[in-house]
Scaffold this motif. Structure first.
Motif, PDB file in Angstrom:
ATOM      1  N   GLY A  64       0.177  -6.749 -11.265  1.00  0.00           N
ATOM      2  CA  GLY A  64      -0.546  -8.008 -11.132  1.00  0.00           C
ATOM      3  C   GLY A  64      -1.970  -7.925 -11.648  1.00  0.00           C
ATOM      4  O   GLY A  64      -2.847  -8.656 -11.175  1.00  0.00           O
ATOM      5  N   GLU A 109      -3.364  -4.482  -0.983  1.00  0.00           N
ATOM      6  CA  GLU A 109      -2.453  -5.281  -1.802  1.00  0.00           C
ATOM      7  C   GLU A 109      -1.819  -4.451  -2.916  1.00  0.00           C
ATOM      8  O   GLU A 109      -0.674  -4.688  -3.289  1.00  0.00           O
ATOM      9  CB  GLU A 109      -3.190  -6.497  -2.369  1.00  0.00           C
ATOM     10  N   LEU A 110      -2.546  -3.471  -3.443  1.00  0.00           N
ATOM     11  CA  LEU A 110      -1.931  -2.524  -4.382  1.00  0.00           C
ATOM     12  C   LEU A 110      -0.790  -1.789  -3.703  1.00  0.00           C
ATOM     13  O   LEU A 110       0.297  -1.621  -4.285  1.00  0.00           O
ATOM     14  CB  LEU A 110      -2.970  -1.514  -4.867  1.00  0.00           C
ATOM     15  N   ARG A 134       1.935  -4.805  -1.913  1.00  0.00           N
ATOM     16  CA  ARG A 134       2.512  -5.797  -2.812  1.00  0.00           C
ATOM     17  C   ARG A 134       2.824  -5.202  -4.182  1.00  0.00           C
ATOM     18  O   ARG A 134       3.986  -5.156  -4.599  1.00  0.00           O
ATOM     19  CB  ARG A 134       1.567  -6.991  -2.954  1.00  0.00           C
ATOM     20  N   SER A 135       1.810  -4.733  -4.907  1.00  0.00           N
ATOM     21  CA  SER A 135       2.028  -4.263  -6.275  1.00  0.00           C
ATOM     22  C   SER A 135       3.033  -3.117  -6.340  1.00  0.00           C
ATOM     23  O   SER A 135       3.882  -3.072  -7.239  1.00  0.00           O
ATOM     24  CB  SER A 135       0.700  -3.804  -6.888  1.00  0.00           C
ATOM     25  N   PHE A 146       1.986 -13.550  -4.361  1.00  0.00           N
ATOM     26  CA  PHE A 146       2.045 -12.519  -5.403  1.00  0.00           C
ATOM     27  C   PHE A 146       3.295 -12.707  -6.268  1.00  0.00           C
ATOM     28  O   PHE A 146       3.233 -12.579  -7.495  1.00  0.00           O
ATOM     29  CB  PHE A 146       2.053 -11.135  -4.763  1.00  0.00           C
ATOM     30  N   LEU A 158      -2.889  -9.770  -8.767  1.00  0.00           N
ATOM     31  CA  LEU A 158      -3.504  -8.926  -7.742  1.00  0.00           C
ATOM     32  C   LEU A 158      -4.889  -9.431  -7.351  1.00  0.00           C
ATOM     33  O   LEU A 158      -5.210  -9.448  -6.156  1.00  0.00           O
ATOM     34  CB  LEU A 158      -3.568  -7.473  -8.231  1.00  0.00           C
TER      35      LEU A 158
END
Length: 283
Positions: A136, A194-195, A198-199, A249, A255
């Protein structure tokens, strides 16, 4: 024997092609491994919520060693990738409990937790060759996402502050203190978490369980590891927040956007709302 695509007919009975059977077996083994690893995260987190922190951390240490050995010695790439991704979760939790508290300036604790996490995150991203799209890493529409993230952060921050009874992390609402809180929550907490959730985690789980399964499972893990004192209401709301961020996302693959959302949720719930109250004194 008559061929029909990927199936064969033997004396009136259909049988799958061996290659298809091998592929299905491979998918099932990936799902089984991911399911076991998910449970291995739930167990120590449950121990933490029941007050057995030392046992939970010892269990996490054992999981960390086991996943590290699997990542080194197992030849199958997909198995290694799954284990390496889940290896990040015990690292995150062990670092979280290893950092001392700073009563006079509590924001320093976040820096000591999240800066070291950049190292294993970078290693996994590099070794597994995540693409910019998967991570992202795009700043498209960022000036549109900025005000939207503030609005979403305000709404979700209201719920978080109400359910978790948050206390302020800054001594007052001066501009410099709000700026410091924003920088820490967006650039340290938001981007790093978030890394991770999510990522990396959501992307890998999507590849195993599909888009919906990856979104739901990563949201549940996020909720379990971000729910404060671990009451059912807190876990449920943190999982709901994780689902909203995960869905954003999935829709935007941005991101920066979700890091801003995550950060502003914390700015409102741990900075502004404890001082001004719900509704910020407007209603």
């Amino acid at each position: 024997m008559t061929n029909f695509g990927e199936k064969t007919t033997i004396f009136g009975k259909s049988a799958e092609n061996p290659e298809v059977q091998h592929k299905n077996s491979k998918y099932q083994s990936r799902e089984a491994l991911a399911g076991v690893l998910l449970l291995l995260v739930v167990l120590p987190e449950s121990l933490i919520y029941s007050g057995e922190i030392k046992i939970a951390l010892l269990l996490y240490a054992g999981i960390l060693v086991a996943l590290s050995l699997i990542s080194i010695f197992v030849k199958e790439k997909e198995i290694r990738n799954i284990c390496q991704v889940f290896l990040l979760l015990p690292i995150f939790r062990i670092i979280n409990f290893s950092v001392p508290t700073f009563p006079d300036y509590s924001l320093i604790s976040f820096e000591y937790i999240y800066i070291p996490m950049i190292i294993p995150l970078t290693v996994i991203i590099t070794r597994q060759q995540f693409t910019y799209e998967q991570l992202g890493l795009s700043f498209k529409k960022i000036w549109y996402y900025l005000p939207v993230s503030i609005i979403i952060g305000f709404i979700l921050g209201q719920g978080e502050s109400f359910i978790m009874q948050t206390t302020p992390l800054i001594p007052d609402l001066s501009f410099i203190n709000i700026l410091k809180l924003t920088v820490v929550m967006v650039f340290f907490v938001g981007i790093t978490e978030e890394l991770l959730f999510r990522s990396i985690l959501q992307t890998r789980l999507e590849g195993i369980f599909g888009l919906r399964g990856g979104l739901v499972l990563s949201s549940l893990i996020f909720g379990l590891m971000n729910s404060g004192f671990g009451s059912p209401y807190e876990i449920l709301y943190a999982s709901f927040t994780g689902f909203i961020i995960g869905y954003l996302f999935y829709r935007t693959r941005s991101l920066p956007f979700i890091a801003l959302v995550h950060g502003f949720i914390s700015v409102f719930s741990f900075g502004i709302i404890p001082y001004l109250g719900h509704g910020l004194g407007i209603f």
